[in-house]
Design an enzyme around this catalytic site. Structure first.
Site, PDB file in Angstrom:
ATOM      1  N   ASP A  53     -25.392 -45.471 -30.273  1.00 18.10           N
ATOM      2  CA  ASP A  53     -24.776 -44.695 -31.352  1.00 18.10           C
ATOM      3  C   ASP A  53     -25.920 -43.992 -32.092  1.00 18.10           C
ATOM      4  O   ASP A  53     -26.777 -44.649 -32.692  1.00 18.10           O
ATOM      5  CB  ASP A  53     -24.015 -45.669 -32.275  1.00 18.10           C
ATOM      6  CG  ASP A  53     -23.476 -44.990 -33.527  1.00 18.10           C
ATOM      7  OD1 ASP A  53     -23.750 -43.786 -33.741  1.00 18.10           O
ATOM      8  OD2 ASP A  53     -22.778 -45.680 -34.297  1.00 18.10           O
ATOM      9  N   TYR A 143     -19.973 -27.344 -39.344  1.00 18.27           N
ATOM     10  CA  TYR A 143     -20.975 -27.406 -38.261  1.00 18.27           C
ATOM     11  C   TYR A 143     -22.164 -26.491 -38.574  1.00 18.27           C
ATOM     12  O   TYR A 143     -23.326 -26.899 -38.461  1.00 18.27           O
ATOM     13  CB  TYR A 143     -20.277 -26.974 -36.972  1.00 18.27           C
ATOM     14  CG  TYR A 143     -21.143 -26.839 -35.748  1.00 18.27           C
ATOM     15  CD1 TYR A 143     -21.745 -27.948 -35.159  1.00 18.27           C
ATOM     16  CD2 TYR A 143     -21.304 -25.599 -35.131  1.00 18.27           C
ATOM     17  CE1 TYR A 143     -22.500 -27.814 -34.006  1.00 18.27           C
ATOM     18  CE2 TYR A 143     -22.051 -25.462 -33.978  1.00 18.27           C
ATOM     19  CZ  TYR A 143     -22.652 -26.563 -33.415  1.00 18.27           C
ATOM     20  OH  TYR A 143     -23.397 -26.426 -32.268  1.00 18.27           O
TER      21      TYR A 143
HETATM   22  C1  AKB Z   1     -19.482 -24.085 -30.716  1.00 21.31           C
HETATM   23  O1  AKB Z   1     -18.678 -23.205 -30.321  1.00 21.31           O
HETATM   24  O2  AKB Z   1     -19.272 -24.824 -31.672  1.00 21.31           O
HETATM   25  C2  AKB Z   1     -20.794 -24.209 -29.972  1.00 21.31           C
HETATM   26  C3  AKB Z   1     -21.871 -23.412 -30.609  1.00 21.31           C
HETATM   27  C4  AKB Z   1     -21.859 -21.945 -30.546  1.00 21.31           C
HETATM   28  O3  AKB Z   1     -22.773 -23.984 -31.161  1.00 21.31           O
HETATM   29  N1  AKB Z   1     -20.627 -23.827 -28.605  1.00 21.31           N
END
Ligand code: AKB
Length: 315
Positions: A53, A143
């Site tokens: 992990d 992200y």
């Molecule tokens: C996503 O689509 O989240 C990834 C990226 C572009 O980092 N493939």
């Protein structure tokens, strides 16, 4: 010099192919694959594997000590689409795994680290055509925020503690060995599978949404190239822009139709459209070209021919 390598997140889209490539270069026994769950049979049979992990510092330290690891490739992450559904889990995984590796490197337990960033670090205020290396970065996805923060931390650990960390901003990646999971650019892999299996595909992005993309062989080539470059050539310690090709779903479908003329595509954008709308359409990767001789081998035509050939063989 012989070295031992650990890949964290070895069962994912990039991790799988990176494991094979590193094993080919350094020997299977010197490349330890690890992930939170076991991978496919081919990967599991190709060399040593540890269940790990990436958010567990003690477990990571133990694996690194046991295998006398010199270098870590940290590929474990939650991608853009899934991260929007589980923001705190994404932040926890994407940041804590990075801190674990950077802190182990800081304590001289590692000599070199690879950490992937993404085009997701850019946002809607970034110039979207030929996005420069240094520009406005105001990511609006969980992200993207985690990747931008990660970049700042990588540079900080290099400047403050001399940690030799190297990074690339990957575009969307197209591969046939392992499927991606949870990304916004995943359509560019799904479409090939559906073209072969059903001759039709419903795309979750609009037909004119142009994004930067790359074939996996090029992504692996770039990763090995930046990691093998002499230290003084790595002048950017946040993350390098990297490019190969840019296309929209309509252009990709037309390219597939040259091989499968009755292939049909229609468009039903979902929540991932809003993510794609904030990302650049093309990337300027001059610094990677200048600093460590980067150049891509695969364009859209070549990628499509290779994807259809390899997926056909698999079927
Ligand atoms: C996503 O689509 O989240 C990834 C990226 C572009 O980092 N493939």
């Amino acid at each position: 010099m012989q070295k031992n390598i650990l890949i964290i997140g070895a069962c994912g889209q990039i991790g799988t192919e990176l494991t094979y490539a590193l094993r080919e270069t350094y020997g299977s026994d010197r490349v330890i694959a690890s992930d939170i769950r076991e991978g496919n049979e081919a990967l599991m049979n190709s060399g040593p594997f540890e269940l790990l992990d990436a958010t567990d510092y003690d477990a990571m330290e133990e694996v690194i000590a046991y295998h006398e690891i010199d270098e870590v490739y940290l590929m474990a992450a939650m991608l853009s689409a899934t991260a929007e559904k589980f923001p705190m889990r994404a932040w926890n995984l994407n940041m804590n795994s990075l801190f674990n590796v950077l802190n182990l490197a800081r304590q001289k337990k590692l000599s070199k680290v690879f950490w992937p960033s993404s085009i997701a670090v850019f946002g809607s205020n970034t110039p979207s055509v030929n996005t420069p290396q240094h520009t406005i970065m105001e990511p609006s996805t969980v992200y993207g925020i985690s990747k931008q923060s990660g970049e700042r931390w990588c540079e900080y650990y290099y400047n403050k503690f001399g940690v030799d960390v190297r990074s690339i901003r990957y575009p969307g990646l197209i591969s046939w060995k392992t499927q991606p999971g949870g990304g916004t650019t995943d359509y560019a892999v799904e479409i090939y599978h559906k073209a072969l299996a059903d001759q039709k595909y419903t795309c979750f992005l609009k037909e004119k949404t142009k994004l930067p993309m790359m074939f996996m062989d090029d992504a692996i080539k770039a990763t090995l190239q930046i990691m093998n470059a002499p230290k003084e050539q790595i002048k950017i310690r946040s993350s390098y822009n990297l490019a190969a090709m840019s296309f929209n779903p309509r252009e990709l479908a037309s390219c597939i139709q040259k091989h499968i003329p009755n292939f049909e595509v229609n468009f039903q954008p979902d929540f991932r459209q809003a993510i794609a709308d904030t990302w650049p359409s093309s990337i300027d990767d001059l610094r990677a070209q200048e600093d460590w001789n980067w150049n891509a081998d695969f364009d859209l035509e070549k990628t499509t021919a290779e994807m259809l050939k390899q997926l056909n063989n698999k079927l």
